[in-house]
Design an enzyme around this catalytic site. Structure first.
Site, PDB file in Angstrom:
ATOM      1  N   LYS A  24       0.891  -1.366  -0.085  1.00  0.00           N
ATOM      2  CA  LYS A  24      -0.077  -0.014   0.197  1.00  0.00           C
ATOM      3  C   LYS A  24       0.957   1.683   0.285  1.00  0.00           C
ATOM      4  O   LYS A  24       0.742   1.871  -1.122  1.00  0.00           O
ATOM      5  CB  LYS A  24      -0.579   0.115   1.695  1.00  0.00           C
ATOM      6  CG  LYS A  24      -1.509   0.878   1.697  1.00  0.00           C
ATOM      7  CD  LYS A  24      -2.719   1.580   3.026  1.00  0.00           C
ATOM      8  CE  LYS A  24      -1.592   1.288   3.959  1.00  0.00           C
ATOM      9  NZ  LYS A  24      -1.791   2.706   4.670  1.00  0.00           N
ATOM     10  N   ASN A  25       1.440   1.167   0.859  1.00  0.00           N
ATOM     11  CA  ASN A  25       2.657   2.321   1.021  1.00  0.00           C
ATOM     12  C   ASN A  25       3.726   2.981   0.163  1.00  0.00           C
ATOM     13  O   ASN A  25       4.299   3.824  -0.576  1.00  0.00           O
ATOM     14  CB  ASN A  25       3.614   2.641   2.752  1.00  0.00           C
ATOM     15  CG  ASN A  25       2.062   2.898   3.858  1.00  0.00           C
ATOM     16  OD1 ASN A  25       1.367   2.741   3.119  1.00  0.00           O
ATOM     17  ND2 ASN A  25       2.840   2.420   4.576  1.00  0.00           N
ATOM     18  N   CYS A 117      -4.315  11.657  13.473  1.00  0.00           N
ATOM     19  CA  CYS A 117      -4.882  10.269  12.961  1.00  0.00           C
ATOM     20  C   CYS A 117      -4.593   9.252  14.581  1.00  0.00           C
ATOM     21  O   CYS A 117      -4.149  10.202  15.628  1.00  0.00           O
ATOM     22  CB  CYS A 117      -4.201   9.372  12.086  1.00  0.00           C
ATOM     23  SG  CYS A 117      -2.786   8.768  12.057  1.00  0.00           S
ATOM     24  N   ARG A 122       0.751  13.535  13.368  1.00  0.00           N
ATOM     25  CA  ARG A 122       1.562  12.907  11.651  1.00  0.00           C
ATOM     26  C   ARG A 122       1.309  14.896  11.373  1.00  0.00           C
ATOM     27  O   ARG A 122       0.679  15.282  10.478  1.00  0.00           O
ATOM     28  CB  ARG A 122       0.684  12.691  11.330  1.00  0.00           C
ATOM     29  CG  ARG A 122       0.253  11.551  12.291  1.00  0.00           C
ATOM     30  CD  ARG A 122       0.699   9.938  12.075  1.00  0.00           C
ATOM     31  NE  ARG A 122       1.203   9.794  10.669  1.00  0.00           N
ATOM     32  CZ  ARG A 122       0.996   8.603   9.651  1.00  0.00           C
ATOM     33  NH1 ARG A 122      -0.688   8.104  10.387  1.00  0.00           N
ATOM     34  NH2 ARG A 122       0.890   8.174   8.957  1.00  0.00           N
ATOM     35  N   ASP A 308       5.400  -0.542  11.940  1.00  0.00           N
ATOM     36  CA  ASP A 308       4.201  -0.651  11.355  1.00  0.00           C
ATOM     37  C   ASP A 308       4.598  -2.268  12.314  1.00  0.00           C
ATOM     38  O   ASP A 308       3.232  -2.881  11.689  1.00  0.00           O
ATOM     39  CB  ASP A 308       4.175  -0.412   9.890  1.00  0.00           C
ATOM     40  CG  ASP A 308       3.861   0.365   9.603  1.00  0.00           C
ATOM     41  OD1 ASP A 308       3.991   1.335   8.786  1.00  0.00           O
ATOM     42  OD2 ASP A 308       3.678   2.025  10.939  1.00  0.00           O
ATOM     43  N   ARG A 400      -8.333  -1.069   5.576  1.00  0.00           N
ATOM     44  CA  ARG A 400      -7.341  -0.242   4.991  1.00  0.00           C
ATOM     45  C   ARG A 400      -6.012  -0.621   4.297  1.00  0.00           C
ATOM     46  O   ARG A 400      -5.118  -0.239   3.461  1.00  0.00           O
ATOM     47  CB  ARG A 400      -6.953   0.969   5.745  1.00  0.00           C
ATOM     48  CG  ARG A 400      -8.337   2.372   6.049  1.00  0.00           C
ATOM     49  CD  ARG A 400      -7.740   3.331   6.387  1.00  0.00           C
ATOM     50  NE  ARG A 400      -6.173   3.964   5.940  1.00  0.00           N
ATOM     51  CZ  ARG A 400      -5.716   4.336   6.923  1.00  0.00           C
ATOM     52  NH1 ARG A 400      -5.513   4.317   7.318  1.00  0.00           N
ATOM     53  NH2 ARG A 400      -4.728   5.032   5.907  1.00  0.00           N
TER      54      ARG A 400
HETATM   55  C1  EPZ Z   1       4.664   6.415   6.104  1.00  0.00           C
HETATM   56  O1  EPZ Z   1       4.186   7.930   7.476  1.00  0.00           O
HETATM   57  C2  EPZ Z   1       3.512   5.378   6.385  1.00  0.00           C
HETATM   58  N1  EPZ Z   1       2.712   6.278   5.859  1.00  0.00           N
HETATM   59  C3  EPZ Z   1       3.052   4.859   7.453  1.00  0.00           C
HETATM   60  O2  EPZ Z   1       2.578   3.366   7.790  1.00  0.00           O
HETATM   61  C4  EPZ Z   1       4.471   4.754   8.100  1.00  0.00           C
HETATM   62  O3  EPZ Z   1       4.093   4.159   9.977  1.00  0.00           O
HETATM   63  C5  EPZ Z   1       4.910   5.430   8.319  1.00  0.00           C
HETATM   64  O4  EPZ Z   1       6.019   6.387   7.225  1.00  0.00           O
HETATM   65  C6  EPZ Z   1       6.775   5.211   9.136  1.00  0.00           C
HETATM   66  O5  EPZ Z   1       7.763   4.517   8.924  1.00  0.00           O
HETATM   67  C7  EPZ Z   1       3.282   5.495   4.532  1.00  0.00           C
HETATM   68  O6  EPZ Z   1       3.727   5.854   4.142  1.00  0.00           O
HETATM   69  C8  EPZ Z   1       1.238   6.348   3.588  1.00  0.00           C
HETATM   70  P1  EPZ Z   1       6.881   9.929   8.536  1.00  0.00           P
HETATM   71  P2  EPZ Z   1       4.764   8.829   7.210  1.00  0.00           P
HETATM   72  O7  EPZ Z   1       6.624  10.914   8.248  1.00  0.00           O
HETATM   73  O8  EPZ Z   1       5.683   9.242   5.908  1.00  0.00           O
HETATM   74  C9  EPZ Z   1       6.939  12.935  12.828  1.00  0.00           C
HETATM   75  C10 EPZ Z   1       0.457   2.806   7.992  1.00  0.00           C
HETATM   76  O9  EPZ Z   1       0.027   1.831   8.119  1.00  0.00           O
HETATM   77  N2  EPZ Z   1       7.196  13.689  11.133  1.00  0.00           N
HETATM   78  O10 EPZ Z   1       7.939   8.792   8.273  1.00  0.00           O
HETATM   79  O11 EPZ Z   1       3.491   9.952   7.449  1.00  0.00           O
HETATM   80  C11 EPZ Z   1       5.697  12.259  12.204  1.00  0.00           C
HETATM   81  O12 EPZ Z   1       5.363  13.146  13.390  1.00  0.00           O
HETATM   82  C12 EPZ Z   1       1.362   3.514   8.074  1.00  0.00           C
HETATM   83  O13 EPZ Z   1       1.030   1.965   6.520  1.00  0.00           O
HETATM   84  C13 EPZ Z   1       7.265  15.264  11.457  1.00  0.00           C
HETATM   85  O14 EPZ Z   1       7.105  15.566  12.014  1.00  0.00           O
HETATM   86  O15 EPZ Z   1       5.307   9.037   8.871  1.00  0.00           O
HETATM   87  C14 EPZ Z   1       6.437  10.940  13.723  1.00  0.00           C
HETATM   88  O16 EPZ Z   1       6.289  10.927  14.239  1.00  0.00           O
HETATM   89  C15 EPZ Z   1       1.345   4.154   9.764  1.00  0.00           C
HETATM   90  N3  EPZ Z   1       6.674  16.579  10.556  1.00  0.00           N
HETATM   91  C16 EPZ Z   1       7.959  10.518  12.616  1.00  0.00           C
HETATM   92  O17 EPZ Z   1       8.453  12.000  12.128  1.00  0.00           O
HETATM   93  C17 EPZ Z   1       7.019  16.301   9.598  1.00  0.00           C
HETATM   94  O18 EPZ Z   1       7.133  17.050   8.233  1.00  0.00           O
HETATM   95  C18 EPZ Z   1       8.020   9.763  11.106  1.00  0.00           C
HETATM   96  O19 EPZ Z   1       6.566  10.377  10.462  1.00  0.00           O
HETATM   97  C19 EPZ Z   1       7.225  14.220   9.010  1.00  0.00           C
HETATM   98  C20 EPZ Z   1       6.786  13.645   9.943  1.00  0.00           C
END
Ligand code: EPZ
Length: 421
Positions: A24-25, A117, A122, A308, A400
């Site tokens: 999915k990702n 969420c 996020r 995950d 999802r």
């Molecule tokens: C991706 O989310 C995945 N989703 C998530 O999978 C996965 O858990 C996550 O990466 C971590 O591996 C998709 O790829 C669609 P991040 P993403 O930006 O990109 C903080 C699932 O179940 N952050 O790597 O949203 C954030 O809050 C989902 O399929 C900021 O602070 O995650 C988090 O604590 C759940 N500011 C950390 O970084 C930003 O601008 C990592 O988030 C961006 C992120």
């Protein structure tokens, strides 16, 4: 949202084969990247998931012509409406991935703020910080991000923290700039590399140094279409492996990429699983002995242990022979499944970002509620492990990210029924 639920009975010592679907990702950023060209883009091995349907709806609403033949998507044509629909973004945060391509191709757009969420706030501050540095004027009003740019400039940009969709969005933002940009502290998840391979087919030069976590990017004004296969879902593969050990089953997992889940394999073997690698896309997983060893787990960015997979391991370790420690470093609220497992008799103490899981003899079936996509997978595993019957509600979370998981599990003898009430 439908209030369908799953009825699960204890299912142990199963045997059979489980097929892993496309990730999915990886699919979502590839679909968003089609905004960068009007030429046909072919995406193969697409999983049949709610989030994919949402992204199809979002892109069609923006003007893209989309056809789906079994698991192959063809997306082409211009964007006619550069505003994302709020109702779709609310259902799927990953819609924010259209922001980068809109900036690169049209230098404008109106993207609904994704919001948080259940697992955390996020924020997308890093996505916006990079966009501002490239030269985009950003105005946030009424929950929308208004994007406008005269010219886009190449950047030398370091992410304050490693972000998967942040890296993907900025790769796309830079893909039509012919001068070279440098990105530092990038994410290296296989899904990010899958996107980079598609952008390379489109004509973007991307040079990634995995040791330095940097990327050098030289784009092209006009980009071509691409034809790419979505990588296997490493989290679905890992979920099936945990399931095999947790239920004392012998499961052949196929269509995966073993190289994408080394950190998970290591933990599984310490926990007591035997993992026979039959080929790069096929493993046989079964317990070495009839006890589960406790673990110390820290979730980290790739190639570290994936956040995950945290919920699935918590279910497994709830019947380990001793106390396990799980440190969740990525998201601030990703232990909600612990209270549901406690209803099944698990003994879990949480202190800040650490969960201490004291193994019990066995779980007992109960009615539980899923809170997020991966937590629901952990509860499915717990339901199969537990004595008696369990009911899992709010399974739209599950739909999802897992392609009809109950149909796949029934094939290996699992007692799982979906009730569409
Ligand atoms: C991706 O989310 C995945 N989703 C998530 O999978 C996965 O858990 C996550 O990466 C971590 O591996 C998709 O790829 C669609 P991040 P993403 O930006 O990109 C903080 C699932 O179940 N952050 O790597 O949203 C954030 O809050 C989902 O399929 C900021 O602070 O995650 C988090 O604590 C759940 N500011 C950390 O970084 C930003 O601008 C990592 O988030 C961006 C992120």
């Amino acid at each position: 949202m439908s209030d369908a639920y799953l009825v699960i009975e204890q299912s142990k010592h199963m045997e059979g084969t489980l097929e892993v679907s496309g990730a999915k990702n990886a699919t979502l950023p590839l679909m968003a990247a089609t905004i960068l060209t009007e030429e046909p883009c072919i995406i193969r091995n697409v999983p049949n998931l709610l989030d994919i349907k949402n992204m199809i709806e979002l892109l069609s609403d923006m003007g893209k012509k989309i056809t789906m033949d079994k698991n192959t998507l063809c997306i082409e044509g211009p964007i006619l409406n550069k505003e994302t629909r709020e109702d779709i973004v609310r259902k799927m945060r990953a819609s924010v991935l259209v922001m980068g391509p809109l900036i690169a191709k049209y230098k404008s757009g109106k993207v609904s703020m994704p919001g948080g969420c259940s697992i955390g706030a996020r924020p997308i501050d890093q996505h916006l910080k990079a966009a501002k540095k490239i030269g985009v004027d950003i105005e946030i009003e009424q929950g929308f991000i208004n994007l406008k740019a005269q010219n886009l400039n190449p950047i030398d940009f370091r992410f304050d923290m490693i972000t998967v969709t942040g890296t993907e969005n900025v790769f796309c933002m830079l893909s039509t700039l012919e001068d070279e940009s440098i990105l530092r502290n990038i994410a290296l998840e296989p899904e990010v590399i899958n996107l980079a391979d598609a952008l390379r087919q489109m004509g973007v030069l991307i040079e990634i140094d995995e040791l330095e976590r940097t990327a050098k990017i030289k784009g092209k004004k006009e980009l071509k279409g691409f034809d790419i296969k979505v990588i296997p879902d490493r989290i679905e593969a890992g979920t099936f492996m945990v399931l095999a050990l947790a239920t004392g089953s012998k499961i052949n997992i196929v269509n995966l990429n073993v190289n994408h889940i080394e950190s998970v394999l290591q933990k599984l073997e310490i926990a007591g699983a035997k993992v026979d690698i039959l080929s790069p896309d096929s493993v046989l997983v079964y317990p070495k002995e009839d006890k589960i060893n406790p673990l110390y787990i820290e979730t980290l960015e790739y190639p570290g242990f994936p956040t995950d997979m945290q919920a699935q391991f918590m279910s497994l370790l709830s019947i380990a022979d001793g106390e396990s420690t799980i440190v969740e470093n990525i998201f601030e609220n990703r232990f909600q499944h612990a209270q549901e497992l406690a209803r099944m008799g698990a003994c879990i103490r949480i202190h800040s970002k650490t969960a201490y899981v004291k193994g019990v003899k066995s779980l007992k079936g109960a009615e539980v509620f899923s809170t997020d996509l991966r937590a629901s997978a952990g509860l499915v595993i717990a339901g199969l492990m537990a004595e008696g019957k369990s009911i899992i509600r709010n399974i739209y979370h599950l739909d999802r990210g897992y392609d009809h998981i109950e149909q796949k599990l029934e094939k290996i003898g699992a007692k799982v029924k979906r009730i569409n009430s």
